[in-house]
Design a protein around this motif. Structure first.
Motif, PDB file in Angstrom:
ATOM      1  N   SER A  35     -57.355  28.251   7.119  1.00 44.33           N
ATOM      2  CA  SER A  35     -58.267  29.331   7.495  1.00 44.33           C
ATOM      3  C   SER A  35     -57.500  30.623   7.791  1.00 44.33           C
ATOM      4  CB  SER A  35     -59.134  28.931   8.685  1.00 44.33           C
ATOM      5  OG  SER A  35     -58.335  28.714   9.827  1.00 44.33           O
ATOM      6  N   LEU A  36     -56.332  30.527   8.407  1.00 46.83           N
ATOM      7  CA  LEU A  36     -55.509  31.715   8.666  1.00 46.83           C
ATOM      8  C   LEU A  36     -54.844  32.228   7.394  1.00 46.83           C
ATOM      9  CD1 LEU A  36     -53.747  30.768  12.019  1.00 46.83           C
ATOM     10  CD2 LEU A  36     -55.512  32.497  11.682  1.00 46.83           C
ATOM     11  N   ILE A  37     -54.340  31.326   6.599  1.00 48.75           N
ATOM     12  CA  ILE A  37     -53.639  31.716   5.374  1.00 48.75           C
ATOM     13  C   ILE A  37     -54.588  32.402   4.401  1.00 48.75           C
ATOM     14  CG2 ILE A  37     -52.454  30.805   3.329  1.00 48.75           C
ATOM     15  CD1 ILE A  37     -51.223  28.692   5.245  1.00 48.75           C
ATOM     16  N   ASN A  38     -55.792  31.893   4.289  1.00 47.57           N
ATOM     17  CA  ASN A  38     -56.746  32.457   3.334  1.00 47.57           C
ATOM     18  C   ASN A  38     -57.269  33.830   3.730  1.00 47.57           C
ATOM     19  OD1 ASN A  38     -56.558  30.303   1.576  1.00 47.57           O
ATOM     20  ND2 ASN A  38     -58.176  29.161   2.572  1.00 47.57           N
ATOM     21  N   LYS A  39     -57.128  34.224   4.988  1.00 46.97           N
ATOM     22  CA  LYS A  39     -57.633  35.519   5.467  1.00 46.97           C
ATOM     23  C   LYS A  39     -56.568  36.609   5.465  1.00 46.97           C
ATOM     24  CE  LYS A  39     -60.829  33.411   8.742  1.00 46.97           C
ATOM     25  NZ  LYS A  39     -61.093  33.223  10.166  1.00 46.97           N
ATOM     26  N   ASN A  40     -55.325  36.287   5.164  1.00 50.16           N
ATOM     27  CA  ASN A  40     -54.218  37.237   5.294  1.00 50.16           C
ATOM     28  C   ASN A  40     -53.361  37.251   4.041  1.00 50.16           C
ATOM     29  OD1 ASN A  40     -54.284  38.126   8.315  1.00 50.16           O
ATOM     30  ND2 ASN A  40     -54.686  35.935   8.314  1.00 50.16           N
ATOM     31  N   GLN A  41     -52.675  38.379   3.822  1.00 46.68           N
ATOM     32  CA  GLN A  41     -51.840  38.552   2.637  1.00 46.68           C
ATOM     33  C   GLN A  41     -50.348  38.389   2.930  1.00 46.68           C
ATOM     34  OE1 GLN A  41     -52.768  39.270  -0.679  1.00 46.68           O
ATOM     35  NE2 GLN A  41     -54.733  38.587   0.107  1.00 46.68           N
ATOM     36  N   THR A  42     -49.854  39.111   3.919  1.00 47.06           N
ATOM     37  CA  THR A  42     -48.423  39.128   4.214  1.00 47.06           C
ATOM     38  C   THR A  42     -48.195  38.380   5.514  1.00 47.06           C
ATOM     39  OG1 THR A  42     -48.321  41.292   3.158  1.00 47.06           O
ATOM     40  CG2 THR A  42     -46.403  40.625   4.435  1.00 47.06           C
ATOM     41  N   ILE A  43     -47.789  37.124   5.383  1.00 47.96           N
ATOM     42  CA  ILE A  43     -47.671  36.222   6.527  1.00 47.96           C
ATOM     43  C   ILE A  43     -46.206  35.840   6.716  1.00 47.96           C
ATOM     44  CG2 ILE A  43     -48.328  33.972   7.471  1.00 47.96           C
ATOM     45  CD1 ILE A  43     -50.816  34.129   5.600  1.00 47.96           C
ATOM     46  N   PHE A  44     -45.752  35.911   7.966  1.00 49.58           N
ATOM     47  CA  PHE A  44     -44.456  35.350   8.310  1.00 49.58           C
ATOM     48  C   PHE A  44     -44.723  33.988   8.928  1.00 49.58           C
ATOM     49  CE2 PHE A  44     -40.739  34.306  10.681  1.00 49.58           C
ATOM     50  CZ  PHE A  44     -39.689  34.872   9.981  1.00 49.58           C
ATOM     51  N   LEU A  45     -44.127  32.945   8.368  1.00 47.23           N
ATOM     52  CA  LEU A  45     -44.321  31.581   8.854  1.00 47.23           C
ATOM     53  C   LEU A  45     -43.008  31.040   9.382  1.00 47.23           C
ATOM     54  CD1 LEU A  45     -45.961  28.912   9.123  1.00 47.23           C
ATOM     55  CD2 LEU A  45     -45.235  28.399   6.786  1.00 47.23           C
ATOM     56  N   LYS A  46     -43.015  30.639  10.663  1.00 39.99           N
ATOM     57  CA  LYS A  46     -41.886  29.920  11.242  1.00 39.99           C
ATOM     58  C   LYS A  46     -42.405  28.517  11.527  1.00 39.99           C
ATOM     59  CE  LYS A  46     -41.243  28.673  15.072  1.00 39.99           C
ATOM     60  NZ  LYS A  46     -41.128  28.141  16.406  1.00 39.99           N
ATOM     61  N   MET A  47     -41.794  27.522  10.888  1.00 38.27           N
ATOM     62  CA  MET A  47     -42.269  26.155  11.059  1.00 38.27           C
ATOM     63  C   MET A  47     -41.102  25.262  11.455  1.00 38.27           C
ATOM     64  SD  MET A  47     -44.567  23.822   8.480  1.00 38.27           S
ATOM     65  CE  MET A  47     -46.036  24.807   8.709  1.00 38.27           C
ATOM     66  N   ASP A  48     -41.172  24.713  12.656  1.00 40.07           N
ATOM     67  CA  ASP A  48     -40.149  23.810  13.180  1.00 40.07           C
ATOM     68  C   ASP A  48     -40.890  22.659  13.842  1.00 40.07           C
ATOM     69  OD1 ASP A  48     -37.988  22.520  14.267  1.00 40.07           O
ATOM     70  OD2 ASP A  48     -37.231  24.245  15.379  1.00 40.07           O
ATOM     71  N   ILE A  49     -41.333  21.710  13.009  1.00 44.24           N
ATOM     72  CA  ILE A  49     -42.186  20.625  13.516  1.00 44.24           C
ATOM     73  C   ILE A  49     -41.582  19.249  13.224  1.00 44.24           C
ATOM     74  CG2 ILE A  49     -44.322  21.955  13.660  1.00 44.24           C
ATOM     75  CD1 ILE A  49     -45.128  20.929  10.921  1.00 44.24           C
ATOM     76  N   GLU A  50     -40.281  19.187  13.432  1.00 41.78           N
ATOM     77  CA  GLU A  50     -39.544  17.920  13.442  1.00 41.78           C
ATOM     78  C   GLU A  50     -39.757  17.050  12.199  1.00 41.78           C
ATOM     79  OE1 GLU A  50     -37.338  17.969  15.811  1.00 41.78           O
ATOM     80  OE2 GLU A  50     -38.320  19.763  16.556  1.00 41.78           O
ATOM     81  N   GLY A  51     -39.655  17.649  11.021  1.00 47.55           N
ATOM     82  CA  GLY A  51     -39.748  16.896   9.778  1.00 47.55           C
ATOM     83  C   GLY A  51     -41.129  16.844   9.170  1.00 47.55           C
ATOM     84  N   ALA A  52     -42.168  17.159   9.931  1.00 46.12           N
ATOM     85  CA  ALA A  52     -43.527  17.137   9.401  1.00 46.12           C
ATOM     86  C   ALA A  52     -43.797  18.324   8.481  1.00 46.12           C
ATOM     87  CB  ALA A  52     -44.540  17.104  10.544  1.00 46.12           C
ATOM     88  N   GLU A  53     -42.841  19.262   8.417  1.00 45.31           N
ATOM     89  CA  GLU A  53     -42.970  20.406   7.501  1.00 45.31           C
ATOM     90  C   GLU A  53     -43.183  19.926   6.065  1.00 45.31           C
ATOM     91  OE1 GLU A  53     -39.902  21.526  10.689  1.00 45.31           O
ATOM     92  OE2 GLU A  53     -40.271  19.799   9.421  1.00 45.31           O
ATOM     93  N   PHE A  54     -42.471  18.880   5.679  1.00 44.34           N
ATOM     94  CA  PHE A  54     -42.506  18.425   4.299  1.00 44.34           C
ATOM     95  C   PHE A  54     -43.882  17.924   3.911  1.00 44.34           C
ATOM     96  CE2 PHE A  54     -38.067  18.053   5.691  1.00 44.34           C
ATOM     97  CZ  PHE A  54     -37.496  18.939   4.791  1.00 44.34           C
TER      98      PHE A  54
END
Length: 122
Positions: free
Chosen positions: A100-119
């Motif tokens: 829902s957030l990704i679909n509403k925005n164009q230029t997004i900075f994503l920091k993802m540190d979720i202990e391996g669940a990123e994949f």
């Protein structure tokens, strides 16, 4: 995951560190004249020093800081909103896939540190 799944590139842009030294801080490329629509921070634990420094540098950017493993965190920046949810591939009361957030925005900075669940999310 196979080692060849991801490719490492050396950026031509200057790199800067935001947040605390060691765990909690991150190195990013400093992109000239960029304006982010949104900053999504996935996984904060008890340290939002990166998020606070990022929002100081990009002071018009709203940040949604997700972490379902903590109850609350003290935030000193009005641009940061804490959301008690984990990141995953579904949406319910405890998990979000961020679509829902990704679909509403164009230029997004994503920091993802979720202990391996990123994949799984990627």
């Amino acid at each position: 995951m196979e080692i060849n799944t991801l490719t490492l590139y050396e950026p031509s842009l200057k790199k800067i560190r935001l947040g605390k030294d060691y765990d909690g801080g991150y190195i990013i490329c400093e992109i000239p004249d960029i304006e982010y629509d949104l900053f999504i921070s996935a996984g904060i634990n008890n340290d939002i020093s990166f998020e606070e420094k990022f929002c100081e540098k990009y002071n018009t950017t709203s940040c949604y800081a997700f972490d379902g493993t903590i109850n609350d965190i003290k935030i000193n920046n009005k641009n940061i909103k804490f959301i008690k949810k984990n990141i995953g591939t579904t949406n319910d009361d405890n998990v979000t896939n961020l679509y829902s957030l990704i679909n509403k925005n164009q230029t997004i900075f994503l920091k993802m540190d979720i202990e391996g669940a990123e994949f799984d999310w990627i």
